[in-house]
Design an enzyme around this catalytic site. Structure first.
Site, mmCIF file in Angstrom:
data_model
loop_
_atom_site.group_PDB
_atom_site.id
_atom_site.type_symbol
_atom_site.label_atom_id
_atom_site.label_comp_id
_atom_site.label_asym_id
_atom_site.label_seq_id
_atom_site.Cartn_x
_atom_site.Cartn_y
_atom_site.Cartn_z
ATOM 1 N N ARG A 61 39.026 28.230 41.729
ATOM 2 C CA ARG A 61 38.149 29.316 41.256
ATOM 3 C C ARG A 61 36.816 29.348 42.016
ATOM 4 N NH1 ARG A 61 38.704 28.260 35.261
ATOM 5 N NH2 ARG A 61 40.898 28.629 34.874
ATOM 6 N N ARG A 109 33.129 34.045 38.692
ATOM 7 C CA ARG A 109 31.991 34.656 38.008
ATOM 8 C C ARG A 109 30.707 33.839 38.082
ATOM 9 N NH1 ARG A 109 34.356 35.623 32.191
ATOM 10 N NH2 ARG A 109 35.511 33.767 32.819
ATOM 11 N N ARG A 146 32.683 42.940 41.067
ATOM 12 C CA ARG A 146 33.692 43.177 40.036
ATOM 13 C C ARG A 146 33.219 44.128 38.933
ATOM 14 N NH1 ARG A 146 36.613 42.971 37.507
ATOM 15 N NH2 ARG A 146 36.963 41.497 36.000
ATOM 16 N N ASP A 176 45.655 36.568 40.856
ATOM 17 C CA ASP A 176 45.866 35.972 39.540
ATOM 18 C C ASP A 176 47.325 35.565 39.416
ATOM 19 O OD1 ASP A 176 46.420 36.226 36.374
ATOM 20 O OD2 ASP A 176 44.298 35.848 36.735
ATOM 21 N N TYR A 196 52.830 32.038 29.092
ATOM 22 C CA TYR A 196 51.983 33.228 28.909
ATOM 23 C C TYR A 196 52.808 34.424 28.414
ATOM 24 C CZ TYR A 196 47.570 31.703 31.053
ATOM 25 O OH TYR A 196 46.369 31.092 31.323
#
Length: 367
Positions: A37, A41, A50, A86, A164
């Site tokens: 990552r 963010r 974004r 992703d 998921y």
């Protein structure tokens, strides 16, 4: 420089191959370092890029993926880039709808509830048609990197994606997904096989597009014990490595190093060492010496600083990195965190981590 989508051939010459050499077990002058990552963010420029876009719309824009992949490399002397994407693009390719819900994370509008729901999934996936946007992003980014560092492609592993698809999002227990393994073992294997087949084509396609290494994320390994892992995760992890390598050979594509990162799977390190990957990634909950003893000398290790260590003062980060390097040794080793960077981390502390790896590993190598 991200606006030019050139042909995949004629990529710029690689200037820093330290990461690839370490992955293959060759000697390096310093220990290479990258962060899971690293495009994320915690970077204000990431949030700005974004801001106006839906998350998965961003994933589908090669130009934005390229920009986000390059951002951390403008700040830090990282030794590898990892394509911004992703793991849930694979379930999307199978026909499932996933939306990013603010404050909640990725959410499936219709998770798999019954075995019959497997019939709703695409049984044959044309990865170029469904995931071509990732391949375009890789090709564009590989050119835009101008040979600065290698580019890593990735995918989620079958069990992690299955969990998921059944849970419909994150879960602390994975009880719904695990109940399938106990109640519907055959259907679980059907789903895992379908996922593995798509992942194999997807990873080969990433190399064809320009990826120079591949990482498989078994992020939810920790929810399985040794038996379930042995039955429902490991066979597919092995199969993916083997099939990807034989397809790369068949298609005369480069045999790129592959990394397996099975979070919290200490119980499986010996098996993972023999699963066909050049590199085994480690989370922060295992001692480097123990991991090395179980994995042996023929596989490169990657990891495993506790991500929360980056909240420490910069001097402390340097001390922790030095200790980590002394424990792992500077060769056959790629420095990384034991999991991804968190959104509230200070970019300067990420920089301190990267610089400490380079400085301390060079020093250890000299002496």
């Amino acid at each position: 420089t991200c606006s030019l989508l050139c042909s995949p051939k004629g990529f710029p010459r690689l200037k820093n191959d330290t990461f690839l050499r370490a992955a293959r077990g060759e000697e390096t002058e310093h220990t290479p370092v990258w962060c899971m990552r690293q495009a994320g963010r915690y970077l204000p420029e990431f949030r700005e890029t974004r801001a106006s876009q839906d998350f998965f719309a961003t994933c589908r824009s090669p130009k934005l993926c390229c920009e986000l992949t390059l951002q951390p490399l403008r700040r830090f002397p990282l030794d590898a880039a990892i394509i911004f994407s992703d793991i849930l693009v694979v379930p999307q390719a199978l026909g499932m709808e996933v939306v990013m819900v603010p404050g909640k994370g990725p959410t499936f509008t219709e998770p798999l509830k019954e075995v019959e729901d497997l019939l709703k999934l695409r049984q044959k996936v044309d990865v170029t048609a469904e995931l071509g946007y990732v391949f375009q992003a890789i090709t564009l980014t590989r050119h835009s990197l101008e040979g600065k560092v290698p580019l890593i492609g990735f995918s989620g592993a079958p069990w992690t994606l299955m969990s998921y698809m059944i849970e419909g999002g994150g879960s602390t227990t994975m009880a719904k997904a695990k109940s399938w393994l106990y109640r519907h073992p055959e259907a679980s294997h059907r789903l895992l096989r379908l996922l593995a087949d798509v992942i194999i084509d997807y990873l080969v396609g990433q190399v064809a597009a320009g990826a120079q290494a591949l990482q498989l994320f078994e992020s939810h390994a920790g929810h399985l014990g040794p038996e379930l892992f042995q039955d429902f995760a490991l066979p597919y992890i092995r199969d993916i490595a083997q099939a990807v390598k034989s397809k790369l050979k068949e298609e005369a594509l480069p045999l790129v190093p592959m990394i397996i990162f099975a979070k919290d799977a200490h119980y499986a390190l010996r098996d993972l060492a023999h699963a066909g990957y050049e590199v085994v990634g480690l989370d922060w909950t295992i001692r480097p010496q123990e991991a090395r003893a179980q994995i042996g000398k023929d596989v490169t290790l990657q990891g495993n600083l506790d991500p929360c260590a980056l909240y420490a003062p910069k001097e402390k980060i340097g001390e922790l990195v030095k200790k980590m390097l002394e424990s792992f040794g500077t060769q056959r080793y790629i420095a990384n965190l034991g999991h991804g960077l968190y959104p509230d981390m200070n970019p300067e502390h990420v920089g301190a981590f990267v610089e400490a790896v380079h400085a301390h590993s060079r020093h250890i190598n000299k002496h």
